[in-house]
Motif scaffolding. Structure first.
Motif, mmCIF file in Angstrom:
data_model
loop_
_atom_site.group_PDB
_atom_site.id
_atom_site.type_symbol
_atom_site.label_atom_id
_atom_site.label_comp_id
_atom_site.label_asym_id
_atom_site.label_seq_id
_atom_site.Cartn_x
_atom_site.Cartn_y
_atom_site.Cartn_z
ATOM 1 N N VAL A 1 0.955 -1.193 -0.156
ATOM 2 C CA VAL A 1 0.066 0.033 -0.113
ATOM 3 C C VAL A 1 1.098 1.237 0.076
ATOM 4 C CG1 VAL A 1 -1.858 1.169 1.267
ATOM 5 C CG2 VAL A 1 -1.882 -1.197 1.202
ATOM 6 N N HIS A 2 0.631 2.137 -1.034
ATOM 7 C CA HIS A 2 1.543 3.401 -1.092
ATOM 8 C C HIS A 2 0.951 4.476 -0.015
ATOM 9 C CE1 HIS A 2 3.644 1.373 -4.350
ATOM 10 N NE2 HIS A 2 2.274 1.046 -4.955
ATOM 11 N N PRO A 3 1.835 5.255 0.328
ATOM 12 C CA PRO A 3 1.224 6.350 1.129
ATOM 13 C C PRO A 3 -0.034 7.146 0.753
ATOM 14 C CG PRO A 3 3.624 6.596 0.810
ATOM 15 C CD PRO A 3 3.115 5.589 -0.225
ATOM 16 N N THR A 4 -0.312 7.065 -0.488
ATOM 17 C CA THR A 4 -1.623 7.905 -0.508
ATOM 18 C C THR A 4 -2.580 6.956 -0.866
ATOM 19 O OG1 THR A 4 -0.982 7.710 -2.931
ATOM 20 C CG2 THR A 4 -0.394 9.933 -1.944
ATOM 21 N N GLY A 5 -2.461 5.622 -0.691
ATOM 22 C CA GLY A 5 -3.681 4.601 -0.564
ATOM 23 C C GLY A 5 -3.606 3.876 -1.843
ATOM 24 N N THR A 6 -3.101 4.156 -2.994
ATOM 25 C CA THR A 6 -3.063 3.108 -4.078
ATOM 26 C C THR A 6 -2.283 2.149 -3.883
ATOM 27 O OG1 THR A 6 -1.244 4.191 -5.123
ATOM 28 C CG2 THR A 6 -3.485 4.946 -5.602
ATOM 29 N N VAL A 7 -2.307 0.900 -4.436
ATOM 30 C CA VAL A 7 -1.885 -0.331 -4.135
ATOM 31 C C VAL A 7 -1.114 -1.145 -5.270
ATOM 32 C CG1 VAL A 7 -2.449 -2.617 -3.236
ATOM 33 C CG2 VAL A 7 -3.758 -0.609 -2.581
ATOM 34 N N THR A 8 -0.087 -1.681 -4.905
ATOM 35 C CA THR A 8 0.514 -2.417 -6.112
ATOM 36 C C THR A 8 0.823 -3.933 -5.434
ATOM 37 O OG1 THR A 8 1.936 -0.685 -6.771
ATOM 38 C CG2 THR A 8 2.784 -2.996 -7.519
ATOM 39 N N VAL A 9 0.304 -4.859 -6.052
ATOM 40 C CA VAL A 9 0.184 -6.532 -5.784
ATOM 41 C C VAL A 9 1.303 -7.202 -6.629
ATOM 42 C CG1 VAL A 9 -1.068 -8.356 -5.456
ATOM 43 C CG2 VAL A 9 -2.231 -6.222 -5.203
ATOM 44 N N PHE A 10 2.050 -7.701 -5.822
ATOM 45 C CA PHE A 10 3.051 -8.795 -6.559
ATOM 46 C C PHE A 10 2.606 -9.954 -6.274
ATOM 47 C CE2 PHE A 10 4.675 -4.576 -5.228
ATOM 48 C CZ PHE A 10 5.626 -4.191 -6.179
ATOM 49 N N THR A 11 2.282 -10.741 -7.361
ATOM 50 C CA THR A 11 1.985 -12.254 -7.193
ATOM 51 C C THR A 11 3.068 -13.140 -8.032
ATOM 52 O OG1 THR A 11 0.268 -13.679 -7.875
ATOM 53 C CG2 THR A 11 0.533 -11.883 -9.468
ATOM 54 N N GLY A 12 3.220 -14.191 -7.535
ATOM 55 C CA GLY A 12 4.181 -15.443 -8.040
ATOM 56 C C GLY A 12 3.123 -15.994 -9.125
ATOM 57 N N SER A 13 2.022 -15.852 -9.260
ATOM 58 C CA SER A 13 1.396 -16.297 -10.425
ATOM 59 C C SER A 13 1.966 -15.358 -11.908
ATOM 60 C CB SER A 13 -0.282 -16.156 -10.430
ATOM 61 O OG SER A 13 -0.829 -17.025 -9.356
ATOM 62 N N HIS A 14 1.719 -16.154 -12.678
ATOM 63 C CA HIS A 14 2.076 -15.420 -14.081
ATOM 64 C C HIS A 14 1.013 -15.494 -15.040
ATOM 65 C CE1 HIS A 14 3.914 -14.546 -17.949
ATOM 66 N NE2 HIS A 14 4.954 -13.942 -17.105
ATOM 67 N N SER A 15 0.805 -14.379 -15.870
ATOM 68 C CA SER A 15 -0.123 -14.309 -16.548
ATOM 69 C C SER A 15 0.158 -14.116 -18.164
ATOM 70 C CB SER A 15 -1.267 -12.984 -16.458
ATOM 71 O OG SER A 15 -1.980 -12.957 -17.196
ATOM 72 N N HIS A 16 -0.150 -15.102 -18.900
ATOM 73 C CA HIS A 16 0.138 -15.155 -20.431
ATOM 74 C C HIS A 16 -1.352 -15.061 -20.884
ATOM 75 C CE1 HIS A 16 1.380 -18.572 -17.833
ATOM 76 N NE2 HIS A 16 0.595 -19.367 -18.488
ATOM 77 N N GLY A 17 -2.135 -14.528 -20.665
ATOM 78 C CA GLY A 17 -3.408 -14.443 -21.565
ATOM 79 C C GLY A 17 -4.757 -14.535 -20.504
ATOM 80 N N GLN A 18 -4.300 -15.004 -19.439
ATOM 81 C CA GLN A 18 -5.503 -15.225 -18.392
ATOM 82 C C GLN A 18 -6.070 -13.939 -17.882
ATOM 83 O OE1 GLN A 18 -2.308 -16.727 -18.386
ATOM 84 N NE2 GLN A 18 -2.321 -18.686 -18.083
ATOM 85 N N GLY A 19 -5.493 -12.853 -18.054
ATOM 86 C CA GLY A 19 -5.971 -11.715 -17.208
ATOM 87 C C GLY A 19 -5.719 -11.385 -15.886
ATOM 88 N N HIS A 20 -4.821 -11.726 -15.377
ATOM 89 C CA HIS A 20 -4.779 -11.509 -13.908
ATOM 90 C C HIS A 20 -4.692 -10.334 -13.480
ATOM 91 C CE1 HIS A 20 -2.374 -15.758 -13.709
ATOM 92 N NE2 HIS A 20 -3.548 -15.898 -13.942
ATOM 93 N N GLU A 21 -3.987 -9.206 -14.458
ATOM 94 C CA GLU A 21 -3.933 -8.007 -13.975
ATOM 95 C C GLU A 21 -5.400 -7.267 -13.676
ATOM 96 O OE1 GLU A 21 -1.434 -5.582 -16.772
ATOM 97 O OE2 GLU A 21 -0.628 -7.808 -16.944
ATOM 98 N N THR A 22 -6.344 -7.787 -14.394
ATOM 99 C CA THR A 22 -7.700 -7.441 -14.064
ATOM 100 C C THR A 22 -8.412 -8.368 -12.996
ATOM 101 O OG1 THR A 22 -7.570 -6.993 -16.443
ATOM 102 C CG2 THR A 22 -10.135 -7.033 -15.294
ATOM 103 N N THR A 23 -8.213 -9.837 -13.063
ATOM 104 C CA THR A 23 -9.069 -10.367 -12.258
ATOM 105 C C THR A 23 -8.517 -10.252 -10.591
ATOM 106 O OG1 THR A 23 -9.308 -12.209 -13.780
ATOM 107 C CG2 THR A 23 -9.738 -12.905 -11.386
#
Lengths: 265, 784, 159
Positions: free
Chosen positions: B490-512
């Motif tokens: 969580v960044h100081p202004t409340g936006t969020v970056t999530v780091f995942t060990g899953s890998h998207s190669h078409g599955q749309g993880h960035e959205t889901t």
């Protein structure tokens, strides 16, 4: 792709002279077969003579008796041509079945004939209609043009400039596609010329061929049932992973019947 | 807040870059002083390498280095490891022959790496590769798995007599034999599950670079699991410290299993980059992909189903020969065993099952997981048997299934799995309605009137996704854990970056995944970004395969989110001067229960990073949490597919008239994406059944070595699909999700072959049921 | 053999000295660094390399750069408006989930734009047939077809 010398003549005489200069030169028309072969390093010409800038090789003209198509005319232009659709609809249909949309925007009539791929579509129309192939050295009758696997009557340095297709009374083309390559496993062109019937088959032999028995039967009566019962012998027909000679022989009959149906529509 | 995010059809966050040409695939990465590699590959399926002469190639224009097996051996680069140890029926470990990154003394399949040329340009590398002279002594080859153990068959590896990797079994053989002895009816089938070539449209690519500055390597690679790639490469092949290697899997153009594995090319470009002090890039052309990517399936199976007189299943007996190719690819050994035989119960209460699997080496490309991986093969066995049994017993194929459905959960199958939940009647009923089975008879009549044959086929599949838990997998031979990692920053202004060990190669993880996070935190989706695919950014990851991402990777993120909310409550309690136990979190607000006192998520985040007024005695500043999640069980998606075909008996052409699919994936996060996954899986399953099949000739030459001969379906080969879902939430993960990536490929082949055999009135037809195959089947039937 | 090639790419004139054997796609990707045009096969089937030459969809992997001499080339990078607004066909692909891994997408979109310009009211079946030169391994084409039908209408409406 191997390296080569590249030439871009602006007229057909220069092109012919350049092509004749080197034994391992190749004429580049649309390039849809040649560039592929070069990319896969199956063809390695020393010289490429690009016909792309040569004037007056493309265009479609019809005089009521024949349709003449320039050698550099793209398949998409033939399939979309109002003149071709009116005079020889089966030819427009056939051109629309070659390769795919993008290939049809580049590939040319002359390139296809000079390459004489055993499974190409155009040879079926050329032989089926008894067309005349005009080159820088004269003319060839369709019946004497296709000589074998990737082999034609063209001599080194001889360039196809146009093809004249006699307008038939009616004609039809039916293609049974290879699922993978979309080339013809069997393609049958049937033309009722008014004074006789011609039947040409592509995909089944080393090059396009005619079927005398079917021509005779259809000459007697131009109807699907005239060929539906005619069994084609499988001897000498192509056989591969996708279609055995027997299956091809069977498909020739089915496609011929359907081509007649299409011609009668 | 607006509409709920879970279950919303949110357009994908990743689409803009892909639609505008701004994606970054491995081949798009060109580094300063880039060089290019071309591999010399074996034209023979089986040969001794007598000598390799590189002199000419070394002297060719632009050439910087030429390396053969000799240099690789001298550099002490190890062989490619296999990640799963199978123990055979005699308690012996499977045979694991060395799998060198460049061939050592012998080649065992067409396309095997024999040498590599590195040059200034790609064309120069390819020109010079043609100049490498290899003197081979050609040996007899065996390509067909059924012939690998035949007397006198050529032997591939000294340590594997009879070309046998293992003979493995599961289930109670004596009980199965006893049940067969008293069966009223036995249905038997003998078939091949055809070898497939995955054909992600982006060919494999790798770009390795070495930095002298800190003695480190960076490898860009088209991979589904960069951490696994790094672990295998550093620890087992190159002997490098893991922290000195960064693996980046940028945008990846499809995987379908084929990009799970560590391949020799990846190792070679990484190693060569240090030799040359310059980055080395290799990108496969499609012809190379065909001979060097891991293939899928390739089973020969004899399967039997025993029934009582009413069609109640009593036992199943399965004997399979699995062709694993010339070497053991990364997960090759567990696919035809752990991921296959355990699925043979299907949706049914078959009380006893026995499976015996013999894995054999042949002179073909290695075989490993391909979309579905073992489960399509199992479903094909079960659903072809069941449909055939119904026909033989003159029962309705849906009724015989209903008669045998599992209805009480949890359910312990006789083949090791424990199904947590399911509702097979629900998907069957819905599929029959969607398919308008009631109107089928009239449609069949209409087809017959046109001289066409019509057929209908079902497949009621089950799959096991999110392979787990690690302890169980380990006891079955896995040499890796099967958890997933997630980190929420969580960044100081409340936006969020999530780091995942899953890998998207078409599955749309960035959205889901963003939907999951935004939903839990009560934030707009735009405020959440998902990062994946880079070992220097992600703490760890097992990657994406086996439809595991949402169930395992998604849950890891949820666990990290729980920690974020818990810490946020502590901060909020301090700011609001309330007891922590009175703080509730909902819709992006920390609220004191029963009051209107509240702090917004952003305010709490800000306080965590600007901790002027902060409980320093109890809490560290900052708002960043991570979690590892190791599931307690597999998830069990299931569903019913109904396929209706029309066959032209004159040509053998099969047209799919209707395709109805009803899947139960548990809770669904983004139905639009889920439907897309189903469509894609169906297309590959239909491809297997109708158009695709790798063919080797008896000399081990791949006959289907390009798109000219190996047909992946085109748009006009496929129908529009009717898809629907039913939701029986998974009981053991917080999202209730099961996974959806492979279902289509698992269920489709059986449904389609069931429909075609129904139309033709034949017992069986081999896959792929091409027009020629269908026509032949009709000719044979006519002759009989 | 080195040759000089000149053409317009996405409205801008470009020229370079290249080896004669340079494919158009190599020129676009390696020389111009426009990497949105992809290469997915070596037999001219996948269509990931599709660009427009003088307004028509062609496969840039199946022609020499020299065959595009003097031509007007449009790649996927040139399709959206300068302010980043998506072309109606791009927007339709997004709206209808017509892409997954994105690798075939530029070629699909470029072919679709050319097709739709000529067939504004194409049926689903006609769209399927028009995709004979493009392979996708992710979507099963279902949503690509929907996207193109919708995109075609949007293009016609935007005229």
């Amino acid at each position: 792709m191997h390296a080569f010398n590249y030439h871009r003549p602006s007229n057909v005489n220069d092109a012919a002279a350049l092509a004749a200069k080197s034994a391992d030169s190749k004429l580049l028309a649309g390039g849809q077969s040649l560039v592929q072969a070069m990319k896969l390093r199956l063809a390695a010409p020393t010289d490429i003579v690009d016909l792309g800038m040569v004037k007056d090789l493309a265009g479609i003209k019809s005089d009521g008796k024949t349709v003449t198509i320039g050698a550099m005319t793209r398949h998409a232009e033939v399939t979309g041509s109002a003149e071709v659709k009116k005079a020889i609809p089966a030819l427009a249909v056939l051109a629309g079945m070659i390769g795919d949309r993008q290939v049809r925007n580049m590939g040319t009539l002359g390139g296809s004939l000079a390459n004489s791929d055993p499974a190409a579509d155009y040879p079926a129309a050329v032989l089926g209609l008894g067309a005349t192939i005009t080159t820088t050295k004269g003319t060839h009758a369709a019946d004497k043009f296709f000589k074998g696997l990737y082999e034609t009557a063209l001599r080194p340095g001889e360039i196809i400039t146009s093809v004249s297709f006699p307008i038939p009374k009616r004609a039809g083309y039916m293609k049974f596609k290879n699922q993978a390559s979309r080339f013809a496993i069997v393609g049958v062109f049937v033309a009722d010329m008014g004074n006789g019937v011609r039947v040409a088959v592509t995909g089944a032999g080393p090059c396009v061929l005619r079927l005398a028995e079917m021509e005779k039967a259809l000459g007697a009566k131009f109807a699907p049932e005239s060929v539906a019962g005619l069994k084609v012998k499988s001897d000498g027909l192509n056989s591969d992973l996708h279609a055995s000679a027997e299956y091809r022989a069977h498909l020739i009959t089915v496609m011929a019947k359907r081509a007649v149906e299409a011609a009668m529509k | 807040m607006g509409a709920p995010l879970i279950g919303a059809r949110i357009p994908r966050k990743e689409d803009y870059r892909f639609l505008t040409g701004a994606g970054q695939y491995t081949d798009d990465v060109t580094l300063p002083r880039q060089t290019y590699a071309a591999f010399v590959r074996s034209p023979h399926a089986h040969a001794k390498i007598k000598s390799v002469n590189t002199a000419k190639a070394k002297g060719a224009p632009g050439v910087l280095g030429v390396y053969t097996g000799e240099e690789i051996a001298a550099a002490k680069l190890g062989g490619l490891p296999c990640g799963w140890l199978i123990t055979d029926v005699n308690g012996q470990p499977m045979k694991e022959p060395p799998y060198p990154v460049i061939a050592q003394g012998k080649v065992r399949h067409v396309g095997e790496r024999v040498a590599v040329v590195v040059a200034e340009t790609q064309e120069q590398a390819r020109d010079a590769a043609e100049l490498v002279q290899v003197d081979y002594e050609v040996l007899q080859a065996v390509a067909d798995g059924r012939l690998a153990r035949a007397k006198g068959a050529p032997q591939l590896h000294d340590i594997a007599p009879d070309n046998t990797c293992y003979v493995w079994a599961l289930g109670d053989k004596a009980a199965v034999d006893a049940a067969f002895a008293k069966a009223a009816h036995v249905t038997k089938l003998d078939f091949v599950n055809n070898r497939l070539i995955p054909n992600a449209i982006e060919p494999r690519a790798a770009n390795g670079s070495y930095s002298r500055a800190d003695d480190s390597y960076t490898l860009y690679v088209s991979s589904q699991n960069p951490h696994v790639e790094r672990l295998l490469m550093t620890a087992f092949v190159m002997g490098l410290p893991e922290h000195k290697v960064r693996v980046v899997a940028p945008d990846v153009g499809g995987g379908f299993g084929s990009k799970i594995y560590l391949y020799g090319e990846d190792v070679v470009v990484t190693w060569a980059s240090k030799q040359l002090g310059r980055p080395v890039k290799w990108t496969a052309d499609r012809s190379e992909s065909y001979v060097s990517d891991a293939h899928g399936r390739d089973h020969h199976t004899i399967a039997e189903l025993a029934m009582d007189k009413d069609g109640k299943f009593l036992a199943m007996r399965v004997k399979t020969t699995a062709n694993v190719g010339a070497y053991l690819s990364t997960f090759a050994s567990c696919i035809p065993t752990i991921l296959y035989a355990t699925l043979l119960a299907g949706q049914y209460t078959t009380p006893v099952i026995h499976a015996e699997v013999t894995a054999v080496f042949t002179n073909t490309a290695p075989v490993d997981a391909y979309r579905g991986a073992g489960r399509p093969e199992a479903t094909y066995v079960v659903e072809r048997l069941v449909e055939t049994a119904a026909r033989e017993m003159k029962m309705d194929p849906a009724e015989i299934r209903r008669k045998n459905f599992i209805r009480s959960f949890p359910y312990q199958t006789p083949v090791a799995l424990l199904y947590d939940t399911g509702n097979y009647d629900a998907t069957m009923d819905a599929a029959q309605k969607l398919a308008d089975v009631a109107g089928y008879a009239a449609r069949k009549k209409a087809s017959e009137a046109k001289g066409k044959l019509r057929g209908l086929g079902y497949a009621a599949y089950i799959e096991a996704c999110g392979i787990a838990p690690s302890a169980v997998a380990g006891s079955l031979g896995a040499r890796a854990g099967l958890y997933e990692a997630g980190e929420v920053r969580v960044h100081p202004t409340g936006t969020v970056t999530v780091f995942t060990g899953s890998h998207s190669h078409g599955q749309g993880h960035e959205t889901t995944f963003a939907q999951v996070v935004a939903d839990r935190l009560g934030l707009p989706v735009e405020n959440v970004d998902i990062v994946h695919g880079d070992t220097s950014k992600i703490l760890f990851g097992m990657g994406t395969y086996g439809s595991r991402s949402i169930a395992v990777g998604g849950t890891a993120i949820v666990k990290a989110l729980d920690k974020i909310i818990a810490k946020g409550k502590k901060i909020a309690a301090h700011l609001l001067e309330a007891s922590e136990s009175d703080i509730e979190y909902a819709n992006g607000e920390f609220k004191v229960a029963g009051t209107d006192k509240k702090k917004m998520f952003g305010e709490v985040a800000f306080a965590a990073y600007v901790p002027h007024n902060y409980p320093h005695d109890k809490l560290e500043p900052g708002l960043n949490e991570n979690a590892f999640y190791d599931p307690s069980n597999f998830t069990f998606p299931a569903g019913t597919y109904v396929c209706e075909v029309e066959v032209d008996p004159e040509t053998g052409v099969v047209k799919i008239e209707r395709w109805s699919a009803v899947d139960d994936f548990g809770k669904i996060i983004n139905p639009m994406i889920v439907e897309g996954q189903v469509h894609g899986g169906l297309a590959q399953g239909i491809g297997q059944a109708m158009t695709e099949g790798a063919k080797y000739d008896s000399h081990g030459q791949l006959v289907t070595g390009s798109f000219m001969d190996y047909c992946i379906p085109r748009a006009d080969d496929l129908p529009s699909f009717q898809v629907d879902t039913r939701e029986t939430p998974c009981t053991h993960n917080p999202l209730g999700v099961k996974g959806c990536g492979e279902a289509g490929a698992i269920g489709a082949p059986a449904a389609l072959i069931n429909a075609i055999t129904d139309a033709l009135g034949v017992k069986d037809i081999p896959m792929p049921a091409t027009p020629q195959t269908v026509w032949r089947a009709l000719q044979q039937k006519k002759a009989a | 053999m080195a040759v000089k090639v000149s053409m317009k790419v996405n409205g801008k004139p470009v020229s370079a000295d290249v080896e004669a054997r340079t494919l158009l796609v190599t020129f676009i990707r390696e020389h111009l660094r426009l990497t949105g045009t992809h290469v997915g096969c070596d037999t001219a089937q996948c269509g990931a390399c599709t660009v427009h030459m003088n307004g028509k969809a062609v496969k840039s992997c199946s022609m020499l750069a020299m065959q595009a001499e003097g031509a007007d080339i449009l790649t996927i990078e040139g399709l959206a408006k300068a302010d980043g607004t998506l072309h109606p066909m791009q927007a339709a692909f997004k709206e209808h989930h017509g892409l997954q891994c994105g690798f075939c997408t530029p070629g699909m979109v470029m072919n679709a734009v050319d097709f739709a310009a000529r067939h504004p009211n194409a049926s689903e079946q006609e769209v399927r047939e028009a995709l004979d030169g493009n392979l996708c391994r992710c979507t099963g084409y279902h949503n690509i077809v929907k996207s193109i039908v919708a995109g075609s209408k949007a293009m016609a409406g935007a005229k």
